[in-house]
Enzyme design. Structure first.
Site, PDB file in Angstrom:
ATOM      1  N   ASN A   9       0.878  -1.176   0.000  1.00 12.80           N
ATOM      2  CA  ASN A   9       0.000   0.000   0.000  1.00 12.80           C
ATOM      3  C   ASN A   9       0.912   1.221   0.000  1.00 12.80           C
ATOM      4  OD1 ASN A   9      -1.817   2.009   0.481  1.00 12.80           O
ATOM      5  ND2 ASN A   9      -2.305   1.402   2.585  1.00 12.80           N
ATOM      6  N   LYS A  11       0.046   4.222  -0.372  1.00 11.45           N
ATOM      7  CA  LYS A  11      -0.673   5.392   0.179  1.00 11.45           C
ATOM      8  C   LYS A  11      -0.487   6.614  -0.732  1.00 11.45           C
ATOM      9  CE  LYS A  11       0.132   3.449   4.700  1.00 11.45           C
ATOM     10  NZ  LYS A  11      -0.010   3.621   6.121  1.00 11.45           N
ATOM     11  N   HIS A  96      -9.512   0.968   4.738  1.00  9.43           N
ATOM     12  CA  HIS A  96      -8.241   1.158   5.449  1.00  9.43           C
ATOM     13  C   HIS A  96      -8.486   2.095   6.633  1.00  9.43           C
ATOM     14  CE1 HIS A  96      -4.148   2.430   6.297  1.00  9.43           C
ATOM     15  NE2 HIS A  96      -3.760   1.340   5.681  1.00  9.43           N
ATOM     16  N   GLU A  98      -6.929   4.531   7.706  1.00 15.76           N
ATOM     17  CA  GLU A  98      -6.767   5.963   7.413  1.00 15.76           C
ATOM     18  C   GLU A  98      -8.025   6.521   6.764  1.00 15.76           C
ATOM     19  OE1 GLU A  98      -3.063   5.495   5.351  1.00 15.76           O
ATOM     20  OE2 GLU A  98      -2.101   4.979   7.247  1.00 15.76           O
ATOM     21  N   GLU A 168      -5.368  -5.162  10.575  1.00 13.71           N
ATOM     22  CA  GLU A 168      -4.415  -4.086  10.771  1.00 13.71           C
ATOM     23  C   GLU A 168      -4.753  -3.324  12.057  1.00 13.71           C
ATOM     24  OE1 GLU A 168      -2.429  -2.886   6.871  1.00 13.71           O
ATOM     25  OE2 GLU A 168      -4.231  -1.701   7.021  1.00 13.71           O
ATOM     26  N   GLY A 174       2.074   2.299  10.645  1.00 11.31           N
ATOM     27  CA  GLY A 174       2.964   3.451  10.463  1.00 11.31           C
ATOM     28  C   GLY A 174       3.651   3.921  11.736  1.00 11.31           C
ATOM     29  N   SER A 213       3.332  -2.037  10.439  1.00 14.31           N
ATOM     30  CA  SER A 213       4.776  -1.971  10.698  1.00 14.31           C
ATOM     31  C   SER A 213       5.502  -3.282  10.412  1.00 14.31           C
ATOM     32  CB  SER A 213       5.045  -1.491  12.134  1.00 14.31           C
ATOM     33  OG  SER A 213       4.545  -0.180  12.303  1.00 14.31           O
TER      34      SER A 213
HETATM   35  C1  PEP Z   1      -0.845   0.104   5.917  1.00  6.56           C
HETATM   36  O1  PEP Z   1      -0.920   1.257   5.579  1.00  6.56           O
HETATM   37  O2  PEP Z   1      -1.720  -0.682   5.553  1.00  6.56           O
HETATM   38  C2  PEP Z   1       0.285  -0.305   6.749  1.00  6.56           C
HETATM   39  C3  PEP Z   1       0.252  -1.484   7.269  1.00  6.56           C
HETATM   40  O3  PEP Z   1       1.291   0.603   6.912  1.00  6.56           O
HETATM   41  P1  PEP Z   1       2.709   0.325   7.628  1.00  6.56           P
HETATM   42  O4  PEP Z   1       3.253  -0.951   7.067  1.00  6.56           O
HETATM   43  O5  PEP Z   1       3.540   1.512   7.277  1.00  6.56           O
HETATM   44  O6  PEP Z   1       2.453   0.210   9.089  1.00  6.56           O
END
Ligand code: PEP
Length: 255
Positions: A9, A11, A96, A98, A168, A174, A213
């Site tokens: 992703n 983003k 997601h 976000e 997630e 992040g 992460s």
């Molecule tokens: C994500 O945006 O779905 C995500 C898991 O981000 P990150 O790996 O940066 O935590």
């Protein structure tokens, strides 16, 4: 053999030329290697067309990070599923955290989008996960239950082969702080049970990814968990060497 999907992703990162450069270095990195997991990149909308041209003839899939549930209409600034389908997208990330946080997407909207994606023949990657507060208040399972019950309501069990879930935990996205393997396995096992309760036994084939992460350093301990079928990777997918190393790890886990 365990099925695995390693999804990126990106983003709101990378211009079109930067996206092309990244995907070219991923292709270069896996050239002449046997790659066992499926690989998926989800660039920003503006890069999808250019990325699709670079990916032509490779086994790497590409998809989008969001969509509208209507196929067309007066909805300024939105992108419809037929637009993405025409570009050759195979997957669309839905719900997601976000989008839930910054654009107030709720489970009902996630469900509308998921049903529209499924009806179009594409694969929704439906994101679920608890916030830090919800975890601290011991509400993780209640939140996952609600997100699955509403997010997957009115979906026929025959669609199970076409659904991907991404667990997630919001507090791990992040932040550089991944969930611990025990926490991930516990959540995935619960999610699998809930999916079967809501959609019936065909749901046992649904792929459940972990996101939050994931890096080249923790990928092995996460990908080898029994109920984890891959990762949704944000930050670490923006650097080709780290992403390639995660793919290498997935290959080892599947060997
Ligand atoms: C994500 O945006 O779905 C995500 C898991 O981000 P990150 O790996 O940066 O935590």
């Amino acid at each position: 053999m365990k099925k695995m999907l390693i999804a990126c992703n990106w983003k709101m990162n990378l211009t079109t030329s930067e996206s092309v450069a990244l995907v070219q270095s991923i292709i270069e990195g896996i050239k002449n290697k046997k790659i066992s997991p499926d690989i998926l990149v989800c660039p920003p909308f503006t890069s999808i067309d250019a990325v699709s041209k670079v990916l032509k003839g490779t086994k790497i899939f590409y998809g989008a990070q969001n969509c509208h549930f209507e196929s067309k209409g007066a909805v300024t600034g939105e992108i419809s599923i037929p637009m993405l389908k025409e570009l050759g997208c195979r997957y669309i990330i839905i719900g997601h955290s976000e989008r839930r946080t910054y654009f107030f997407e709720n489970d009902e909207l996630v469900n509308k989008k998921a049903r529209a994606v499924l009806a179009s023949g594409l694969i929704p990657i439906i994101c679920i996960g608890e916030s830090l507060r919800e975890r601290e208040e011991n509400r993780t399972f209640d939140v996952l239950k609600r997100q699955i019950e509403i997010g997957l309501s009115r979906i026929e069990p025959e669609y199970c082969v076409q659904i991907v879930i991404a667990y997630e935990p919001v507090w791990a996205i992040g932040t550089g702080v991944s969930a611990e393997p025990e926490q991930i396995q516990e959540a995935h096992s619960y999610i699998k049970k809930e999916l079967i309760r809501v959609l019936g036994k065909r749901a046992s084939s649904i792929i459940v990814l972990y996101g939050g992460s994931v890096t080249d350093e923790n990928a092995q301990s996460i990908l080898e968990l029994k109920d984890v079928h891959g990762g949704l990777i944000g930050g670490a997918s923006l650097k080709s060497d780290i992403f390639l190393s995660i793919i290498e790890t997935a290959n080892l886990v599947l060997a």
